[in-house]
Enzyme design. Structure first.
Site, PDB file in Angstrom:
ATOM      1  NE  ARG A   1      -1.821   1.681   3.572  1.00 34.07           N
ATOM      2  CZ  ARG A   1      -2.019   1.673   4.886  1.00 34.07           C
ATOM      3  NH1 ARG A   1      -3.058   1.020   5.395  1.00 34.07           N
ATOM      4  NH2 ARG A   1      -1.191   2.295   5.711  1.00 34.07           N
TER       5      ARG A   1
ATOM      6  CE1 TYR B   1       0.448   2.595   8.983  1.00 32.59           C
ATOM      7  CE2 TYR B   1      -0.779   4.260  10.189  1.00 32.59           C
ATOM      8  CZ  TYR B   1      -0.609   3.507   9.060  1.00 32.59           C
ATOM      9  OH  TYR B   1      -1.442   3.654   7.997  1.00 32.59           O
TER      10      TYR B   1
ATOM     11  CG  HIS C   1      -7.389   2.597   6.011  1.00 32.99           C
ATOM     12  ND1 HIS C   1      -7.857   1.424   5.448  1.00 32.99           N
ATOM     13  CD2 HIS C   1      -8.458   3.176   6.622  1.00 32.99           C
ATOM     14  CE1 HIS C   1      -9.146   1.301   5.728  1.00 32.99           C
ATOM     15  NE2 HIS C   1      -9.531   2.345   6.425  1.00 32.99           N
TER      16      HIS C   1
END
Lengths: 362, 325
Positions: free
Chosen positions: A262, A275, A266
């Site tokens: 990715r 993170y 998100h």
């Protein structure tokens, strides 16, 4: 490497990762891709369209002009390569929500799915004849439905295959396991296309499961699982075609783990800098699914900066036209709150609608 | 006219509908060779084959989710969840998925799915089998909730459910499955949703119930008759849609009302019925509307269920109190 194009193994529950077009733009030794150059150019077109669309709507969202959106950046080879294995005139796509361009490739007009993100109601209806289900935000809930759809299409005597999308995070849900189990038992014509993009919001793939490969999960349900380099559109297409053919022949489901990354976030509310290790991100960049196709085609004399600029311009115009149509589509009206809930609504719901609309009609 | 139990009426309805509509199929745990744990599907796999009467894996969410998908493919699935309490393991596929699918798809897709589920206490079932959780689904709009109380309605409402383009949760009173026979004609007929039945007419009080509690209310009415109290008994038949007109008319006539249900009292559907009466016919009431439900504790061990469930004595006591106020 076996001779001939990719085939699902008859002897193994889980096959090792299939790779054709490597990150440096060269073909893996011995690989015999199904995709020929013309088709690869088409795949590149769709992947670039997807990247350009994502870039544009992220920018619009930052300006407050677009809804919450989950881009497919970095996953274009998975999204496009899988969809290209389907026949839109008979096969079905059951999406999660990060496969927008797969549904567009399958015939859902870009302005319609765009209208959904703009909160439009009527203009966001999937047209009759387009074999796509609505995006699904309740993770994995679409999978039992996809199994039922595939099962039902076979009962109806249709020559159809269902491609159902899920992520590695979604494969922890109970619905994933129930759906795959039922699909195995009923031998339904379905392909479970699992995009392992390494992240479920901030939850790393390492936390998601102790399994070495998500493809292993298929063994528990009695059908093949196969891993593929999800940034390699030629390999994804190979594997997807083999799985679709298997389903169409009545041999049952396949689980594909498409290993990708990715490269954005998100969704537009997320902040991966909290993170994600920047080194991991930078390393993923070197495996970009679009750049490797461009390198390969450049080597064949089929691609250069001039062509890239021209296609970029053309796709930007296409996307812009769809965006304009979506923005111009009628805004929702209060009656849409009640639209299409029931075929025969209860009396109380009819009264509530009248209450809402009373005094609001111009 | 043939006399049938509820089990036989349901079996007859399924068999006739499968005969007339080749798209109707059954799926669920043990619905095939066994004929279901209550034998409601006895003989159907032999008659219609294992492609149309399907023993599924033990997994409620996939039974319901797959039914949704089967409906999208054009089939007409009738899923059996072995006990209503077990819908907990598939809840998200009922309310959030089946209930919303039509709206989410902007009307492109509808879900002609019927979920059959036996429920209720009084048969000494093991844990989790008896839970009356029907009101949970009232809070997930998009699902119709059907609660037959007798053999005639069981067949007519089931045929209406199978033919309804909207998803239906069809809750069967397992305590009454074989408690008695009633006239159930051969051949298709439907009982419409949203039409309550006035199963007994009286002058002094109106008892409102659904499913097995209707039978309890009829027994209470018999007992009250011995005391000179004549009671109307209204069977709502369907909670969604709710027949507000019949409910209000029948309560307004007597001016007094006791609502009886097997679910825990708090936020049970009785609360909705009571609130509706307050909103619509407050000035026709001669006494506060009373409710008799199960207690607000988890369904106890079967050895205690008679203390937990609404009893004849509690219903009669509630009526006497309502008549005195």
């Amino acid at each position: 490497m076996t001779a001939g194009p990719f085939a699902l193994s008859k002897n193994k529950d889980v096959q090792e990762r299939h790779s054709v077009l490597q990150a440096d733009g060269t073909i893996a030794t011995g690989a015999q891709p199904r995709m020929e150059e013309e088709f690869l150019l088409e795949a590149l077109r769709w992947m670039m369209k997807s990247r350009l669309y994502d870039t544009r709507v992220i920018s619009l969202q930052r300006q407050g002009q677009f809804g919450v959106f989950s881009p497919g950046m970095g996953q274009e080879a998975s999204i496009v390569g899988s969809a290209m294995a389907l026949d839109p005139t008979r096969d079905w796509i059951v999406p999660q929500y990060r496969e927008l361009m797969a549904t567009v490739h399958h015939g859902l007009p870009l302005e319609i799915i765009t209208a959904q993100y703009l909160g439009k109601i009527g203009p966001a209806r999937i047209p009759d004849g387009v074999r796509v289900l609505p995006t699904q935000v309740s993770i994995a809930a679409q999978l039992p439905q996809a199994t039922g759809l595939a099962w039902g299409l076979r009962l109806r005597g249709e020559d159809a295959v269902v491609m159902a999308y899920i992520g590695e995070g979604g494969s922890s849900e109970g619905d994933f396991h129930e759906a795959l189990n039922l699909a195995g038992v009923t031998k339904s014509p379905i392909v479970f296309f699992l995009q392992n993009n390494q992240w479920a919001i901030s939850t790393s793939r390492r936390v998601q499961s102790a399994t070495a490969s998500f493809a292993f999960r298929a063994a528990g349900y009695g059908f093949p699982g196969v891993q593929v380099d999800g940034n390699d559109v030629m390999a994804v297409y190979d594997v997807a075609v083999a799985a679709v053919e298997r389903a169409r022949k009545g041999e049952g489901p396949t689980l594909i783990e498409s290993v990708t990354y990715r490269m954005s976030f998100h969704n537009t509310t997320d902040n991966p800098s909290r993170y994600e290790d920047p080194k991991e991100h930078e390393e993923a960049r070197t495996r970009d699914p679009i750049e490797r196709v461009q390198k390969y085609l450049t080597g064949l004399g089929l691609w250069d900066k001039k062509r890239e600029a021209a296609l970029t311009e053309e796709l930007t115009q296409e996307n812009e036209a769809a965006l304009q149509l979506a923005f111009a589509a009628p805004a929702p009206v209060p009656a849409d709150v009640f639209a299409n809930v029931y075929d025969h609504p209860p009396q109380r719901v009819v009264q509530q609608e009248a209450e809402l609309l009373d005094g609001r009609r111009d | 006219m043939p006399q049938r139990t509820i089990v036989e009426a349901i079996n007859n309805a399924l068999a006739e509908e499968m005969e007339s509509d080749p798209l109707v199929m059954l799926l669920g745990l043990d619905v095939g060779r066994l004929g279901g744990v209550f034998r409601t599907t006895t003989g159907l796999v032999e008659r219609f084959g294992a492609e149309r009467v399907v023993d599924t894996p033990l997994a409620e969410a996939s039974i319901i989710g797959a039914s949704l998908g089967l409906a999208l493919a054009g089939m007409v699935p009738v899923a059996e969840i072995q006990f209503l309490g077990f819908t907990a393991q598939g809840f998200h596929q009922i309310g959030p998925q089946l209930g919303k699918f039509r709206q989410r798809s902007r009307g492109r897709y509808h879900c002609q799915v019927t979920i059959r589920a036996p429920f209720g206490g009084g048969i000494r079932s093991p844990e989790f089998h008896s839970d009356a959780v029907e009101a949970q689904f009232v809070q997930t709009p998009g699902i119709k909730i059907v609660m037959p109380s007798n053999p005639y309605d069981a067949k007519g409402l089931l045929l209406e459910a199978i033919r309804d383009p909207d998803p239906v949760l069809f809750c069967e009173p397992d305590r009454l499955y074989r408690s008695g026979r009633a006239e159930v004609p051969d051949g298709a007929y439907t009982v419409p949703f949203g039409k309550a039945a006035v199963v007994r007419e009286g002058e002094h009080i109106t008892l409102v119930a659904w499913s097995a509690a209707v039978e309890l209310c009829l027994r209470a009415a018999d007992k009250l008759a011995e005391e000179g109290v004549s009671a109307t008994v209204v069977d709502l038949r369907t909670l969604v849609p709710l027949d507000i007109e019949t409910l209000c008319n029948q309560v307004a006539k007597t001016g007094r009302c006791v609502i009886v249900h097997e679910a825990p009292l708090s936020a049970g559907f009785g609360a909705e019925v009571s609130a509706t009466l307050m909103e619509q016919i407050f000035y026709d009431l001669d006494a506060p509307v009373a409710r008799v439900g199960a207690f607000d504790v988890p369904f106890p061990a079967a050895s205690l269920e008679d203390y937990y469930l609404p009893s004849l004595d509690r219903v009669v006591a509630a009526v006497r109190k309502t008549l005195q106020s």
